[in-house]
Design an enzyme around this catalytic site. Structure first.
Site, PDB file in Angstrom:
ATOM      1  N   SER A  13       8.062 -15.553   5.486  1.00 16.46           N
ATOM      2  CA  SER A  13       6.947 -15.943   6.350  1.00 16.46           C
ATOM      3  C   SER A  13       6.119 -14.746   6.809  1.00 16.46           C
ATOM      4  O   SER A  13       5.582 -14.739   7.905  1.00 16.46           O
ATOM      5  CB  SER A  13       7.475 -16.705   7.559  1.00 16.46           C
ATOM      6  N   GLY A  14       6.034 -13.716   5.947  1.00 18.70           N
ATOM      7  CA  GLY A  14       5.122 -12.608   6.247  1.00 18.70           C
ATOM      8  C   GLY A  14       3.692 -13.027   5.922  1.00 18.70           C
ATOM      9  O   GLY A  14       3.414 -14.209   5.662  1.00 18.70           O
ATOM     10  N   ALA A  16       1.902 -12.657   3.288  1.00 13.66           N
ATOM     11  CA  ALA A  16       1.710 -13.287   1.971  1.00 13.66           C
ATOM     12  C   ALA A  16       2.087 -14.767   2.036  1.00 13.66           C
ATOM     13  O   ALA A  16       1.332 -15.636   1.584  1.00 13.66           O
ATOM     14  CB  ALA A  16       2.554 -12.565   0.920  1.00 13.66           C
ATOM     15  N   TRP A  45       5.163  -6.162  12.096  1.00 16.11           N
ATOM     16  CA  TRP A  45       5.415  -4.816  12.602  1.00 16.11           C
ATOM     17  C   TRP A  45       4.345  -3.819  12.159  1.00 16.11           C
ATOM     18  O   TRP A  45       4.362  -2.663  12.576  1.00 16.11           O
ATOM     19  CB  TRP A  45       6.778  -4.307  12.104  1.00 16.11           C
ATOM     20  N   ASP A 220      15.872  -9.543  -0.179  1.00 13.32           N
ATOM     21  CA  ASP A 220      16.346 -10.864  -0.625  1.00 13.32           C
ATOM     22  C   ASP A 220      15.557 -11.396  -1.828  1.00 13.32           C
ATOM     23  O   ASP A 220      16.136 -11.914  -2.786  1.00 13.32           O
ATOM     24  CB  ASP A 220      16.242 -11.894   0.510  1.00 13.32           C
ATOM     25  N   HIS A 241       8.004   6.651   5.206  1.00 12.27           N
ATOM     26  CA  HIS A 241       6.896   6.921   6.130  1.00 12.27           C
ATOM     27  C   HIS A 241       7.184   8.249   6.809  1.00 12.27           C
ATOM     28  O   HIS A 241       8.308   8.479   7.269  1.00 12.27           O
ATOM     29  CB  HIS A 241       6.784   5.798   7.168  1.00 12.27           C
ATOM     30  N   ARG A 287       1.171   9.896   1.710  1.00 14.05           N
ATOM     31  CA  ARG A 287       2.481   9.866   2.382  1.00 14.05           C
ATOM     32  C   ARG A 287       3.601  10.598   1.665  1.00 14.05           C
ATOM     33  O   ARG A 287       4.463  11.185   2.297  1.00 14.05           O
ATOM     34  CB  ARG A 287       2.924   8.415   2.525  1.00 14.05           C
ATOM     35  N   ARG A 383       2.237   4.000  -2.643  1.00 19.13           N
ATOM     36  CA  ARG A 383       1.231   3.099  -2.069  1.00 19.13           C
ATOM     37  C   ARG A 383       0.287   3.836  -1.115  1.00 19.13           C
ATOM     38  O   ARG A 383       0.735   4.598  -0.258  1.00 19.13           O
ATOM     39  CB  ARG A 383       1.943   1.988  -1.292  1.00 19.13           C
ATOM     40  N   LEU A 389      -1.064  -4.990   3.350  1.00 16.28           N
ATOM     41  CA  LEU A 389      -1.448  -6.286   3.940  1.00 16.28           C
ATOM     42  C   LEU A 389      -2.580  -6.902   3.116  1.00 16.28           C
ATOM     43  O   LEU A 389      -2.652  -8.123   2.946  1.00 16.28           O
ATOM     44  CB  LEU A 389      -1.869  -6.120   5.404  1.00 16.28           C
TER      45      LEU A 389
HETATM   46  C1  SIN Z   1       1.097   2.739   9.633  1.00  9.87           C
HETATM   47  O1  SIN Z   1       0.490   2.272  10.595  1.00  9.87           O
HETATM   48  O2  SIN Z   1       1.287   3.943   9.507  1.00  9.87           O
HETATM   49  C2  SIN Z   1       1.635   1.806   8.593  1.00  9.87           C
HETATM   50  C3  SIN Z   1       0.562   1.341   7.723  1.00  9.87           C
HETATM   51  C4  SIN Z   1       1.069   1.099   6.340  1.00  9.87           C
HETATM   52  O3  SIN Z   1       2.251   1.260   6.069  1.00  9.87           O
HETATM   53  O4  SIN Z   1       0.251   0.789   5.464  1.00  9.87           O
END
Ligand code: SIN
Length: 528
Positions: A13-14, A16, A45, A220, A241, A287, A383, A389
């Site tokens: 239920s994210g 997508a 989140w 999952d 991250h 990143r 990514r 998103l």
């Molecule tokens: C963040 O706010 O640093 C996360 C954003 C993301 O992972 O695309």
């Protein structure tokens, strides 16, 4: 035992899953399965925002270029173009749904756009620093109130029901008919059949000891897809991250990349900056580079953390743009308007996943995968921030269109879940012990910097865990902890297998044994 039918069964239920549900529900009966409460997944989140070329100073071409640069040669150009060109329209759809993005009348879009690492311009639309929450609440309300959508909270999928599972050995024509689902409250297993099943169950951050992900991120969808015969790509590319809060009482709290985008500077404990020694883009490098630089400095100097300092910005600016981070840090005794924030890298995003086409279709008939569960080719080997998103939105909408265009299939009578040979578990400690062991060795052996030896050690341990968990699964009634552990071990196995197969360093996969990037570019594809 109950047997339920939906036109479409969505597992997860994210963003997508919610997007797909809302795009189908005018004429389809949708069942939406979620492990906890509707809004508890990783999408909620997300802090930073959603990247799209919205401003008149920007263009999809520039967004495509940045995405491909960050992706270190592995982005699929056709998919990348198609997704990023559709970005502005997808954002417009969210605005029409009522998502309260932060406004800025000085910007020609009417919205404030922030900047993040790897982006050559400001293009991230956001709702202060709780974008995911704003999007999920807005869409979640609509989902809960839609007469054609049944939300089953506290339900966890066990396995897909496929023609192969039902005994059809024609490997060219494996078809999905639905799934077995554990109702976590009653402990009963339901058989749910559907014309189409969608895996939208997020990523696998919990496979690592330190992660920015919620507890639900246990791989999952990827694990279920793999067991059912889906092709899996590029699982070695786990994104760490760079800036997760380092604090004994704060688990998994992200310090958004937008903090660096708005001028935050990474520092050593003595206050010295270090990022420009690693990359000319300094704090705004992609990143993979920033996380590796922090890891390098921490290991070289024996540090527990580094610091992210944004205290030079006016207090009013910080409280307006980062109200959530400001408040949470203050609760923990860190005033970000006066002090640097202690940070460490942590597992954040699974770039690989189930191979899909432009419509989110997998290699199994009537099975789709969307969101972090999928590998569409957009993210390549790393990514670009805030592209995920957007991917959820675009593929949620594309899968809905594809489902509308399909011929219906005859319904198949599915066998009930068989519990006749299992009993209640006697030793839950096996599950908790194996959870800890797995997550710790994945962190130590399959982290930001890898070696052949460490990967082999991890593989050896995964084999032992596999055997133990398989035995447990065969003898005892399923519980959500057991199912998640089983999925985590399968996902860890896919990560390690893929990492072992890549004999180079590229994007998020860095190996001391193969430090160079090869000129030959190849995805890592795993097939059963
Ligand atoms: C963040 O706010 O640093 C996360 C954003 C993301 O992972 O695309």
């Amino acid at each position: 035992m109950p047997h339920t039918y939906f036109d479409t069964l969505i597992i997860g239920s994210g963003l997508a899953g919610l997007t797909l549900a809302l795009n189908l529900a005018e004429s389809k009966k949708v069942g939406l399965i979620t492990k906890q409460a509707l809004l508890d997944g990783a999408s909620g989140w997300a802090q930073g925002g959603i990247a799209a070329a919205l401003s008149e100073n920007d263009s999809p071409e520039s967004h495509i270029r940045d995405t491909i640069n960050a992706g270190a040669g592995l982005c699929d150009e056709e998919i990348t173009r198609s997704v990023l060109e559709s970005g502005p329209k997808a954002i417009q759809w969210l605005i029409e749904q009522g998502v309260p993005f932060t406004r800025d009348q000085k910007n020609n879009t009417g919205y404030h756009l922030t900047r993040e690492g790897g982006h050559s311009t400001r293009r991230v639309i956001h709702a202060a620093d709780t974008t995911g929450q704003a999007v999920q609440r807005t869409l979640g309300d609509k989902v809960l109130n839609h007469k054609n959508i049944s939300v089953l909270e506290n339900h966890i999928a066990i396995d897909l029901i496929t023609s192969r599972k039902l005994g059809n050995t024609d490997t060219n024509k494996n078809c999905c008919f639905g799934a077995y689902i554990l109702d976590n409250q009653s402990g009963r297993v339901k058989t749910i059949s559907a014309q189409n099943t969608i895996l939208a169950a997020g990523g696998a951050g919990k496979v690592y000891l330190y992660t920015t992900n919620p507890d639900t991120a246990t791989g999952d969808g990827i694990a279920m897809g793999w067991r059912a015969g889906c092709h899996i790509a590029n699982m070695e590319f786990i994104q760490f991250h760079p800036t997760c809060l380092y604090h004994p009482h704060a688990k998994s709290f992200l310090i958004s990349e937008a903090v660096r985008g708005e001028g935050g500077i990474l520092k050593l404990p003595d206050g010295k900056c270090f990022m420009s020694l690693h990359d000319e883009r300094a704090e705004l490098a992609p990143r993979d580079i920033v996380a590796r630089a922090i890891d390098f400095e921490m290991k070289k100097r024996g540090l527990d953390c580094v610091y992210l300092d944004i205290s030079h910005k006016p207090k009013a600016f910080l409280k307006e743009h980062f109200p959530f981070i400001y408040a949470r840090c203050l609760e923990l005794g860190i005033d970000i308007t006066r002090q640097p924030i202690p940070v460490v890298p942590a597992a954040h995003y699974t770039c690989g996943g189930i191979v899909t086409n432009l419509n989110g279709k997998t290699n199994l008939e009537h099975l789709y995968a969307i969101g972090e569960t999928a590998h569409t080719g957009l993210h390549g080997a790393n990514r670009l921030a805030s592209n995920s998103l957007l991917e959820c939105l675009i593929f949620g909408q594309a899968a809905a269109k594809d489902i509308f265009n399909q011929e219906p299939i005859p319904t198949t009578k599915l066998p009930q879940w068989d519990e006749s040979r299992v009993s209640h578990a006697d030793e839950e400690v096996i599950i908790s012990h194996n959870w800890d062991e797995l997550r710790r060795f994945m962190w130590n052996y399959v982290g930001i910097v890898r070696t052949n030896k460490r990967l082999q050690r991890a593989q050896h341990r995964i084999k032992l865990l596999h055997e133990e968990i398989h035995e447990y699964y065969s003898n005892f009634r399923v519980t959500s902890d057991l199912l998640e552990l089983r999925n985590l071990v399968d996902t860890a196995d896919l990560i390690v297998q893929s990492a072992i197969l890549r004999h180079e360093s590229r994007g998020l996969h860095f190996s001391l044994d193969y430090p160079d990037t090869q000129s030959h570019i190849q995805n890592t594809i795993l097939k059963i």
